[in-house]
Design an enzyme around this catalytic site. Structure first.
Site, PDB file in Angstrom:
ATOM      1  N   CYS A 292      -2.694  11.545   3.769  1.00 44.44           N
ATOM      2  CA  CYS A 292      -3.053  10.688   2.632  1.00 44.44           C
ATOM      3  C   CYS A 292      -2.821  11.400   1.309  1.00 44.44           C
ATOM      4  O   CYS A 292      -2.560  10.762   0.291  1.00 44.44           O
ATOM      5  CB  CYS A 292      -4.527  10.282   2.721  1.00 44.44           C
ATOM      6  SG  CYS A 292      -4.862   8.935   3.868  1.00 44.44           S
TER       7      CYS A 292
ATOM      8  N   GLU B 268       0.812  -1.222   0.000  1.00 44.58           N
ATOM      9  CA  GLU B 268       0.000   0.000   0.000  1.00 44.58           C
ATOM     10  C   GLU B 268       0.842   1.268   0.000  1.00 44.58           C
ATOM     11  O   GLU B 268       0.351   2.353   0.299  1.00 44.58           O
ATOM     12  CB  GLU B 268      -0.940  -0.015   1.206  1.00 44.58           C
ATOM     13  CG  GLU B 268      -1.898  -1.189   1.215  1.00 44.58           C
ATOM     14  CD  GLU B 268      -3.095  -1.015   0.293  1.00 44.58           C
ATOM     15  OE1 GLU B 268      -3.661   0.089   0.260  1.00 44.58           O
ATOM     16  OE2 GLU B 268      -3.461  -1.983  -0.402  1.00 44.58           O
TER      17      GLU B 268
ATOM     18  N   HIS C 108      -4.499   1.701   7.390  1.00 44.80           N
ATOM     19  CA  HIS C 108      -3.088   1.939   7.084  1.00 44.80           C
ATOM     20  C   HIS C 108      -2.388   2.428   8.344  1.00 44.80           C
ATOM     21  O   HIS C 108      -3.020   3.023   9.234  1.00 44.80           O
ATOM     22  CB  HIS C 108      -2.909   3.007   5.992  1.00 44.80           C
ATOM     23  CG  HIS C 108      -3.348   2.572   4.633  1.00 44.80           C
ATOM     24  ND1 HIS C 108      -4.094   3.378   3.801  1.00 44.80           N
ATOM     25  CD2 HIS C 108      -3.143   1.423   3.946  1.00 44.80           C
ATOM     26  CE1 HIS C 108      -4.341   2.746   2.665  1.00 44.80           C
ATOM     27  NE2 HIS C 108      -3.764   1.554   2.733  1.00 44.80           N
TER      28      HIS C 108
END
Length: 444
Positions: free
Chosen positions: A368, A174, A250
């Site tokens: 993000c 990721e 995450h």
């Protein structure tokens, strides 16, 4: 030679919508089917990026991906004109259309993992686009991500580009959302922290029970090898499975670092004390470990406000500042902790709040939206200068958004052929504005 940490923020795309595609992402699922405002989303992101540029940071912009992705829809068996493909997909498989219209590339913390030249054995910056195999709407991103990164960092004297890892769940990757680099100074060798949710081969390690662990140990180890990182410059830490099951999809939802400071929730890591001791042993010099107690900020509040999906930046003065969403300011418990943080003996001396609610409602905060790249002045001079945010580019991008973006988008609008035309027209103009070349399939 001076070294900086540059931030490259993802420009929110014209199809920004709330389809609730990300299982395990509480914010994404809780706002599913609501109307979005792509124009406001793009402008909120640009405003935050411009503020950091005004603080003296090197700030770049990453272009969105082409959406709706009719090329993928054709691979899935839908045929005819572009309009026919969209209409058939909307009727026969609306979930596939929603996935192929997602603007999720805006969260560039998931775009790639980056290791700076100070850490790598060959003295070059290494990029590996994330494979993002856990979610279909993100798994269609890596090819374009690779093209985009090569269009920006295109000098092989300084930059090395790797292919994404093989697309298999055992190598779930990721990107930088599960990667943090600590150092004493950006131009000194640091320690790169790889946080994984599970191991594909070690059955003795725990796994979450409710939500998926998207990053594997095996993927993290592979990237460390690709980037030519030695054992002294890496630490592999497992994320606490219990917090994954509370919506911490995450690591950057529960921990964030900068230079020699790691800011994290007390429940962030599995076997955290042992691994943080290893980190302290490998990082030469002082290390500031700032652990937020659960009794002051619960995991639920951390996820709701994205307290840890903040950016910690170093200002020209040497002080650190926390770049937080306004949601942190609006939550009394989180705000009380942040007020206390400013009185504590930590490098953080300033807190700046930004409204990025369009992104927050879809599951992504300030961290993000950005990809971090530590670079020296020679490396910065070698990249595509047209992506670096200046006053002029900021004004041009805002006018570009005004021309091409809608101020309201329903999930049902994703089948509108006009939306595809609007998106392609916008992206074609953007590639010329930022001198990116023909990176999209519709341009070729």
């Amino acid at each position: 030679m001076k070294q900086f940490e540059a931030n490259f923020d993802g420009l929110v795309g014209p199809t920004h919508n709330y389809a609730g595609l990300s299982f395990g992402n509480v914010a994404s699922q809780s706002h599913a089917a609501q109307a979005s405002n792509p124009r406001a989303a793009a402008k909120q992101g640009l405003k935050k990026a411009k503020a950091l540029a005004d603080m003296g940071l090197v700030q770049g912009i990453l272009a969105p991906q082409e959406r709706p992705d009719v090329h993928t829809l054709r691979r899935l068996g839908f045929s005819g004109t572009d309009a026919a493909v969209l209409q058939k997909a909307a009727k026969q498989a609306p979930a596939l259309l929603q996935a192929c219209a997602s603007a999720s590339s805006m969260w560039t913390a998931n775009a790639a993992t980056v290791s700076p030249s100070a850490d790598t054995c060959d003295g070059k910056i290494h990029f590996t686009p994330a494979s993002l195999v856990d979610k279909f709407h993100r798994a269609i991103e890596p090819a374009t991500t690779g093209k985009l990164l090569k269009a920006i960092f295109d000098d092989n004297r300084y930059f090395v580009h790797h292919q994404p890892l093989p697309s298999h769940p055992s190598l779930g990757d990721e990107g930088a959302a599960n990667h943090t680099r600590l150092c004493q100074a950006y131009d000194q060798a640091g320690v790169e922290i790889f946080v994984y949710g599970q191991s594909a081969t070690n059955a003795h390690l725990p796994k979450p029970q409710k939500y998926p662990a998207r990053q594997t140990l095996e993927a993290s180890e592979a990237i460390a090898r690709l980037h030519q990182l030695d054992n002294d410059s890496t630490v592999f830490i497992q994320q606490n499975p219990a917090v994954i099951d509370q919506g911490v999809f995450h690591n950057d939802v529960i921990a964030v670092g900068n230079q020699n400071m790691l800011f994290y929730h007390e429940q962030a890591f599995w076997d955290g004390k042992k691994k943080l001791a290893e980190l302290r042993g490998k990082l030469q010099g002082p290390l500031h470990l700032v652990e937020v107690p659960n009794h002051q900020v619960s995991v639920t509040d951390a996820v709701k406000t994205y307290l840890f999906n903040t950016q910690i930046i170093t200002l020209a003065s040497g002080e650190m500042a926390l770049i937080a969403p306004t949601d942190c300011e609006e939550n009394p418990r989180v705000k009380a902790y942040l007020d206390q943080l400013l009185t504590m003996d930590t490098p953080i001396k300033q807190i700046h709040f930004f409204d990025v609610k369009q992104s927050m409602h879809n599951g992504g905060g300030p961290a993000c939206l950005r990809l971090r790249v530590a670079m020296n002045d020679t490396e910065i001079a070698a990249l595509n200068q047209h992506v670096l945010l200046t006053d002029e580019l900021f004004e041009k991008l805002n006018r570009w958004v005004d021309r091409h973006y809608r101020d309201r988008l329903e999930v049902t609008d994703l089948a509108d052929p006009q939306l595809l035309i609007e998106s392609r027209t916008a992206l074609d103009e953007l590639t010329q504005l930022m001198k990116l070349g023909s990176i999209y399939l519709f341009q070729q």
